[in-house]
Write an enzyme that holds these catalytic residues in place. Sequence first.
Site, PDB file in Angstrom:
ATOM      1  N   ASN A   1      -8.654   3.165   8.069  1.00 28.31           N
ATOM      2  CA  ASN A   1      -8.083   2.038   8.801  1.00 28.31           C
ATOM      3  C   ASN A   1      -8.344   2.099  10.303  1.00 28.31           C
ATOM      4  OD1 ASN A   1      -6.270   4.224   7.897  1.00 28.31           O
ATOM      5  ND2 ASN A   1      -4.852   3.398   9.397  1.00 28.31           N
TER       6      ASN A   1
ATOM      7  N   GLY B   1       0.802  -1.217   0.000  1.00 29.85           N
ATOM      8  CA  GLY B   1       0.000   0.000   0.000  1.00 29.85           C
ATOM      9  C   GLY B   1       0.839   1.275   0.000  1.00 29.85           C
TER      10      GLY B   1
ATOM     11  N   SER C   1      -3.291  -3.752  -1.047  1.00 32.62           N
ATOM     12  CA  SER C   1      -2.143  -4.407  -0.410  1.00 32.62           C
ATOM     13  C   SER C   1      -2.495  -5.844  -0.032  1.00 32.62           C
ATOM     14  CB  SER C   1      -1.772  -3.602   0.844  1.00 32.62           C
ATOM     15  OG  SER C   1      -0.725  -4.224   1.535  1.00 32.62           O
TER      16      SER C   1
ATOM     17  N   CYS D   1       0.869   1.890  12.681  1.00 31.91           N
ATOM     18  CA  CYS D   1       2.015   2.707  12.306  1.00 31.91           C
ATOM     19  C   CYS D   1       2.213   3.866  13.268  1.00 31.91           C
ATOM     20  CB  CYS D   1       1.844   3.254  10.906  1.00 31.91           C
ATOM     21  SG  CYS D   1       1.238   2.042   9.768  1.00 31.91           S
TER      22      CYS D   1
HETATM   23  N1  PLP Z   1      -3.205   2.661   3.451  1.00 28.13           N
HETATM   24  C1  PLP Z   1      -4.003   2.221   4.444  1.00 28.13           C
HETATM   25  C2  PLP Z   1      -5.410   2.727   4.540  1.00 28.13           C
HETATM   26  C3  PLP Z   1      -3.525   1.292   5.371  1.00 28.13           C
HETATM   27  O1  PLP Z   1      -4.320   0.858   6.355  1.00 28.13           O
HETATM   28  C4  PLP Z   1      -2.188   0.840   5.249  1.00 28.13           C
HETATM   29  C5  PLP Z   1      -1.620  -0.085   6.248  1.00 28.13           C
HETATM   30  O2  PLP Z   1      -1.921  -0.026   7.427  1.00 28.13           O
HETATM   31  C6  PLP Z   1      -1.411   1.326   4.187  1.00 28.13           C
HETATM   32  C7  PLP Z   1      -1.955   2.238   3.312  1.00 28.13           C
HETATM   33  C8  PLP Z   1       0.001   0.856   3.984  1.00 28.13           C
HETATM   34  O3  PLP Z   1      -0.013  -0.430   3.415  1.00 28.13           O
HETATM   35  P1  PLP Z   1       1.302  -1.366   3.453  1.00 28.13           P
HETATM   36  O4  PLP Z   1       1.468  -1.820   4.854  1.00 28.13           O
HETATM   37  O5  PLP Z   1       0.976  -2.488   2.504  1.00 28.13           O
HETATM   38  O6  PLP Z   1       2.431  -0.546   2.954  1.00 28.13           O
END
Ligand code: PLP
Length: 396
Positions: A151, A71, A199, A325
Amino acid sequence: MARIYLDNNATTPVRPEVAEAMVGLLRGCYGNPSTLYCIGQEAHVEMEHARDVLAGLIGADREEIIFTSGGTEGDNISIFGVAKANRKKGNHIITTKIEHHAVLNPCKALEKEGWEVTYLPVDREGLVDPDSVGRAITDKTVLISVMHANNEVGTIQPIEEIGKIANAKKITFHSDTVQSFCKLPINVDKLGVNLLTASGHKLYGPKGVGLLYIRKGTKIMPMMYGGHQERSLRPGTENVPGIVGFGRAAELLHSEMGTEEPRLRKMRDRLWDGIKKAVPFIRLHGHPENRLANTLNVGFDFVEGESIILSLDEYGICAASGSACTSDTLEPSHVLSAMGVPPEHAHGAIRFSLGRENTESDIDKLLEVLPKAVENLRSFSPIYKEYLRSQGSAAG
Ligand code: PLP
């Protein structure tokens, strides 16, 4: 002690069918998919099958799918790639305050290079008003990026309406569908997107693999230079086992959407009802209905989210106190702040995100443990004691 995993928005366990497919490839199909001889072509066929499957799930053409590392990379390519390709046309981007940092931080980096970014507000339930998108557009706007489902709180945005506004003004429209891919119906034409990010590890596939849908004719430049793989937009030898695992995981989850989503919703709502009955001073974060079926974000007053997480961990229960994160910072979540949740309430937020391995007995166990854990933690809180005292004296 049996583990109860309730953090499926952070990542998901790889499902056995996917692991099996990947091990088969790791053992027996090591060829480089760009080579012409037999083992290379075997890998190529496997990879292209995954591309066909994934494109089919969202109504795209196979040439419109490029494989990425996940992602974060898909979001970065979309934002930097569109910005770079359209620099002569304008220097304005519209996004929202509640995007994942994989969108927000590229936008912040562009601001340092002279770009202007509008971060749209959301309402108390986390919804973006499509009219605010229309109002923010200027003759310098080259990109609109709005996530499909959040998320942290699960709120689902009116992407179709925003897509119509973007398309009418011929502005490139990107949506981060990392949390909704194979969980909500997605058709790229219906949503009106030019770019869409997904992702593998959020849908019971492997980590380190994802896709970016790029509508034919979208102006975009690469961020990395190398070989001609993935239309030169994502050069480098492809992660074939990862791609095959991602394709298989997406195909399986998509086929289960009709049964899995109502099952998760029922369990999630029972969890919320149970918490409401057993724990005072709580609040729901996110839209009451327009929300991912698996996501429940609850604010517990007078207690720190991290303390609840650690108490639950003692019983083998995994949940999140913010998005994975950001949970290593003490800043309140940017999503909850944007929704107008005051910091003292945001600090007590817990996200439960259910997944395909959860059963009703997991909910029973959580409802047995959680109220006691919260009550115990509150018993150490001077603010809670003070509050009870003030209520007592007010009543007296
Ligand atoms: N976008 C959203 C809405 C997410 O929840 C996440 C991961 O938590 C990401 C992007 C990032 O994805 P990746 O972990 O595959 O880099």
